[in-house]
Design an enzyme around this catalytic site. Structure first.
Site, mmCIF file in Angstrom:
data_model
loop_
_atom_site.group_PDB
_atom_site.id
_atom_site.type_symbol
_atom_site.label_atom_id
_atom_site.label_comp_id
_atom_site.label_asym_id
_atom_site.label_seq_id
_atom_site.Cartn_x
_atom_site.Cartn_y
_atom_site.Cartn_z
ATOM 1 N N THR A 1 -57.142 -34.501 55.264
ATOM 2 C CA THR A 1 -58.006 -35.178 56.227
ATOM 3 C C THR A 1 -58.841 -34.136 56.949
ATOM 4 O O THR A 1 -58.634 -32.934 56.788
ATOM 5 C CB THR A 1 -57.176 -36.006 57.226
ATOM 6 O OG1 THR A 1 -58.035 -36.852 57.990
ATOM 7 C CG2 THR A 1 -56.361 -35.127 58.154
ATOM 8 N N CYS A 2 -59.793 -34.583 57.762
ATOM 9 C CA CYS A 2 -60.653 -33.636 58.469
ATOM 10 C C CYS A 2 -59.930 -33.078 59.695
ATOM 11 O O CYS A 2 -58.918 -33.608 60.143
ATOM 12 C CB CYS A 2 -61.972 -34.294 58.866
ATOM 13 S SG CYS A 2 -61.788 -35.784 59.845
#
Length: 308
Positions: free
Chosen positions: A250-251
């Site tokens: 994920t970011c």
């Protein structure tokens, strides 16, 4: 001067209106996303897991030769995997054939269908129902095998500001969070698979974490060592080259150059030990006949056999 001030006020008012409009639109998409994924839970008939005990890492198997003769070791049954294994994805696939299964991390917001597209961009901004939305989907790397059989399987998801999708993964930088949420469950047509979390860290988008091809066990071991060396938590869980790795990505909320990843391992079967074969004693070499033997043999009518 007055005209300049009025133009500035008008410009600021326009920016405010646009910002409010974008915020309203995003909140609407958040709500629509929640509804879409609530519908997915209903269609798949997600079982009630609220009364199950806190998950624990899968216990180590008893080593060969460690059992007392005649003593039967108890078989460990993971209550989450047992409850999830009966999930049926037929209804979800009638809506979207890209659905391959379900991902769940007990005690967190991570409980979603997993899809796989033909690229890694479509499901960044489309829900599992293929609605256009900033929420996106939880999706499998397009180059990974759909049956999760690769050594490194990568699954992507957004880190949403409302805590949905993969936002919970950011908490794995804390040791206590891992202790309370040590396992990831993925259920597909083959049943429910329990992955033990062993590492969490930030990595470049070009890092080795996203590697898919491995030529031999040596490269797999190098990959495992790399992941363990970067982890910010100590889990005591060490994958082996015959296991399978799950990489959740994920970011970070700090730009597009790095990602936050949580990695888990699905235990495989150790290859059988090579059987030891008893060394055969080399046959004694026949001694060449001496001159005396030849003479005596001739005298008795016997002849020596030729050497092979």
């Amino acid at each position: 001067m007055k005209k300049t001030r009025l133009a500035l006020i008008a410009g600021l008012a326009l920016v405010l209106v646009v910002s409010v409009g974008m915020l309203i639109r995003r909140n609407i998409q958040y709500r629509e996303g929640e509804e879409a994924y609530a519908e997915a839970e209903a269609l798949v008939e997600l079982p009630d897991l609220s009364q199950l005990p806190q998950p624990e890492p899968v216990p180590e198997e008893v080593p060969a030769g460690g059992e007392t003769e005649g003593e039967q070791q108890p078989v460990y049954v993971d209550p989450y995997a047992d409850a999830l294994r009966a999930m049926d994805f037929t209804a979800l696939r009638e809506v979207n054939s890209d659905v391959l299964g379900w991902i769940l991390i007990p005690g967190t917001a991570v409980s979603y269908p997993v899809v796989q597209g033909t690229d890694n961009t479509y499901y960044l901004n489309h829900t599992w129902k293929k609605w256009s939305s900033v929420v996106g989907s939880i999706f499998l790397e397009c180059q990974n095998s759909r049956d999760l059989s690769d050594f490194n399987t990568i699954i992507y998801g957004h880190r949403m500001n409302n805590g949905s999708m993969f936002a919970s993964l950011k908490n794995y930088k804390k040791q206590g969070w891992w202790s309370a949420h040590p396992c990831v469950y993925i259920t597909d047509d083959a049943g429910s698979h329990t992955y033990e979390i062993f590492a969490a860290y930030e990595v470049s988008t070009e890092g080795d974490t996203y590697r898919l091809g491995f030529r031999d066990d040596g490269e797999k071991q190098d990959f495992i060592d790399y992941c363990l060396s970067r982890s910010v938590i100590e889990t005591g869980v060490t994958p082996q080259v015959y296991d399978r790795i799950l990489t959740l990505s994920t970011c970070t909320g700090r730009g597009h150059d790095t990602r936050w990843v949580v990695q888990a391992v699905l235990r495989g079967e150790a290859p059988p030990e090579p059987e030891e074969t008893a060394e055969q004693e080399p046959a004694a070499e026949e001694e060449a006949p001496s001159v005396l033997d030849i003479v005596l043999g001739s005298a008795t009518g016997k002849t020596a056999e030729p050497a092979s």
